[in-house]
Design a protein around this motif. Structure first.
Motif, PDB file in Angstrom:
ATOM      1  N   ASN A 245       0.847  -1.199   0.000  1.00 59.61           N
ATOM      2  CA  ASN A 245       0.000   0.000   0.000  1.00 59.61           C
ATOM      3  C   ASN A 245       0.877   1.242   0.000  1.00 59.61           C
ATOM      4  O   ASN A 245       1.516   1.571   1.006  1.00 59.61           O
ATOM      5  CB  ASN A 245      -0.943   0.023   1.198  1.00 59.61           C
ATOM      6  N   THR A 246       0.910   1.924  -1.154  1.00 55.17           N
ATOM      7  CA  THR A 246       1.592   3.215  -1.270  1.00 55.17           C
ATOM      8  C   THR A 246       0.576   4.303  -1.613  1.00 55.17           C
ATOM      9  O   THR A 246       0.965   5.389  -2.047  1.00 55.17           O
ATOM     10  CB  THR A 246       2.684   3.173  -2.359  1.00 55.17           C
ATOM     11  N   ALA A 247      -0.703   4.009  -1.421  1.00 57.28           N
ATOM     12  CA  ALA A 247      -1.767   4.951  -1.795  1.00 57.28           C
ATOM     13  C   ALA A 247      -2.211   5.755  -0.578  1.00 57.28           C
ATOM     14  O   ALA A 247      -1.639   6.800  -0.270  1.00 57.28           O
ATOM     15  CB  ALA A 247      -2.935   4.200  -2.432  1.00 57.28           C
ATOM     16  N   ARG A 248      -3.222   5.288   0.121  1.00 59.23           N
ATOM     17  CA  ARG A 248      -3.713   5.934   1.328  1.00 59.23           C
ATOM     18  C   ARG A 248      -4.057   4.858   2.353  1.00 59.23           C
ATOM     19  O   ARG A 248      -4.623   3.809   2.017  1.00 59.23           O
ATOM     20  CB  ARG A 248      -4.954   6.792   1.033  1.00 59.23           C
ATOM     21  N   GLY A 249      -3.751   5.143   3.618  1.00 62.66           N
ATOM     22  CA  GLY A 249      -3.985   4.164   4.665  1.00 62.66           C
ATOM     23  C   GLY A 249      -5.435   3.788   4.827  1.00 62.66           C
ATOM     24  O   GLY A 249      -5.760   2.654   5.207  1.00 62.66           O
ATOM     25  N   SER A 250      -6.345   4.711   4.530  1.00 58.29           N
ATOM     26  CA  SER A 250      -7.775   4.458   4.733  1.00 58.29           C
ATOM     27  C   SER A 250      -8.326   3.377   3.816  1.00 58.29           C
ATOM     28  O   SER A 250      -9.421   2.870   4.040  1.00 58.29           O
ATOM     29  CB  SER A 250      -8.563   5.750   4.526  1.00 58.29           C
ATOM     30  N   LEU A 270       3.892  -1.523   3.876  1.00 57.57           N
ATOM     31  CA  LEU A 270       3.020  -0.372   4.093  1.00 57.57           C
ATOM     32  C   LEU A 270       3.833   0.925   4.105  1.00 57.57           C
ATOM     33  O   LEU A 270       4.625   1.156   5.033  1.00 57.57           O
ATOM     34  CB  LEU A 270       2.287  -0.521   5.429  1.00 57.57           C
ATOM     35  N   ASP A 271       3.608   1.756   3.106  1.00 53.75           N
ATOM     36  CA  ASP A 271       4.198   3.092   3.135  1.00 53.75           C
ATOM     37  C   ASP A 271       3.203   4.095   3.713  1.00 53.75           C
ATOM     38  O   ASP A 271       3.587   5.201   4.080  1.00 53.75           O
ATOM     39  CB  ASP A 271       4.622   3.527   1.730  1.00 53.75           C
ATOM     40  N   VAL A 272       1.937   3.700   3.772  1.00 57.11           N
ATOM     41  CA  VAL A 272       0.873   4.524   4.345  1.00 57.11           C
ATOM     42  C   VAL A 272       0.041   3.653   5.273  1.00 57.11           C
ATOM     43  O   VAL A 272      -0.095   2.454   5.056  1.00 57.11           O
ATOM     44  CB  VAL A 272      -0.023   5.152   3.253  1.00 57.11           C
ATOM     45  N   THR A 273      -0.501   4.270   6.311  1.00 59.04           N
ATOM     46  CA  THR A 273      -1.288   3.527   7.288  1.00 59.04           C
ATOM     47  C   THR A 273      -2.451   4.392   7.761  1.00 59.04           C
ATOM     48  O   THR A 273      -2.520   5.590   7.482  1.00 59.04           O
ATOM     49  CB  THR A 273      -0.429   3.147   8.515  1.00 59.04           C
ATOM     50  N   GLU A 274      -3.360   3.756   8.491  1.00 65.69           N
ATOM     51  CA  GLU A 274      -4.440   4.487   9.151  1.00 65.69           C
ATOM     52  C   GLU A 274      -4.502   4.035  10.608  1.00 65.69           C
ATOM     53  O   GLU A 274      -4.748   2.852  10.873  1.00 65.69           O
ATOM     54  CB  GLU A 274      -5.784   4.223   8.466  1.00 65.69           C
TER      55      GLU A 274
END
Length: 337
Positions: A245-250, A270-274
């Protein structure tokens, strides 16, 4: 000589230093009037009243405040905003659109490093390099751990791309460099002919997930895409598959990801997380099959100047009456980040 329109750079100080070196300021100064002080990180100070009353063009980036009704009232002559970063969601307002103010962004330019980072992650995921590097710290000289993470290698892999966005399209194209790799794409809004031209095969998400060795997410963060990868989707993935996931954590349900990764069955990059960053007590930090990077896939440092150059290109096109390359329309925001 025709009069140069008055312009102002609006962003935080670090971004201004990164994105506008002397070369770019000189280029900008040839086509607009920047005045004595070209930059600000605020639009609210009383000392800006006279300056804002005449400004016609804003060049913005990270740190620009929301252009709401009150701030727009201070800029009655404003007619264009050239955003030197990706999404414009954080600062555009209904009042801005109602005034017919033109908006562009640097999303295409920002897509380049994200796609490159994702492609590198895909190649390393095929060799399980990230997770095996974690295992090496535990098993040390006992190299039998290399058999614990499933089959290694990139030939014959299936890569699943969720979202045929600017970045998703680039990822599909980059994957074509790998030998004997199938690229599946899931996106309800994608044109099957465009997907095929890029080298992908358009399929439903329910078909992509169990077929893919590596799944990479590139959908926009919208209300309808929130947690689009939840427990059922994660459980549908192959044993030893990798989620990137390099987009958005959501887009990924964090609780469901924690539960699935805790079994050791899949790998997550994971480059992005929520939320971002994750709380210090998140289980994901301690799992050897989870690799977390601090949102570094997008443009950083000197890479950000690519977005400045794209904005300057469109500014010059705008001032000479040519079609723009990166205009954002109000209706675009229903399907893009």
């Amino acid at each position: 000589m025709s009069r140069k329109p008055k312009a102002l750079l609006v962003m935080n100080s670090g971004t201004f230093a990164d994105q506008f070196d002397s070369t770019r300021l000189e280029r900008l100064g040839k086509v607009v009037d920047l005045g004595a002080d070209p930059w600000t990180d605020s639009l609210d100070g009383a000392e800006l009243t006279e300056r804002l009353s005449d400004v016609e063009i804003l060049l913005t980036s990270w740190g620009v405040p929301r252009l709401d009704a009150a701030r727009l009232e201070r800029m009655p002559k404003l007619r264009a905003v050239f955003h030197c970063a990706g999404t414009v969601r954080s600062f555009v307002s209904e009042e801005l659109w109602d005034r017919g103010i033109l908006v562009t962004n640097g999303a295409d330019a920002n897509a380049i490093p994200v796609a490159e980072f994702t492609f590198a992650s895909i190649v390393l995921a095929g060799k399980k390099a990230h997770v095996l590097s974690n295992d090496a710290r535990t098993f040390r000289e006992d190299w039998s751990y290399t058999t614990r993470r499933g089959e290694l290698g990139n030939i014959g892999r299936v890569v699943g791309v969720i979202g045929f966005s600017r970045i998703g399209r680039r990822v599909v194209q980059l994957v074509q460099q790998l030998q004997d790799v199938t690229c599946l794409v899931s996106d309800p809004h994608a044109d099957p002919r465009a997907v095929a031209a890029a080298g992908g095969h358009l399929v439903p998400l329910a078909e992509l997930l169990p077929a893919s060795d590596i799944v990479t997410v590139h959908a926009p963060a919208l209300p309808e895409t929130r947690h689009m990868i939840g427990a059922p989707e994660l459980q549908a993935m192959k044993d030893h598959a990798t989620l990137i996931n390099t987009a958005r954590g959501s887009l990924v349900d964090t609780a469901a990801l924690e539960a699935e990764c805790a079994t050791g069955r899949i790998v997550a990059l994971l480059d992005v997380t929520e939320p971002e960053p994750l709380p210090a007590d998140s289980k994901l930090y301690d799992l050897p099959n989870v690799i977390i990077t601090p949102h570094i896939a997008g443009s950083l440092g000197t890479e950000t100047r690519r977005m400045s150059d794209a904005a300057l290109d469109d500014l010059e096109r705008y001032l000479t009456g040519r079609d723009l390359l990166a205009q954002v329309l109000h209706e675009d925001l229903s399907l893009s980040a």
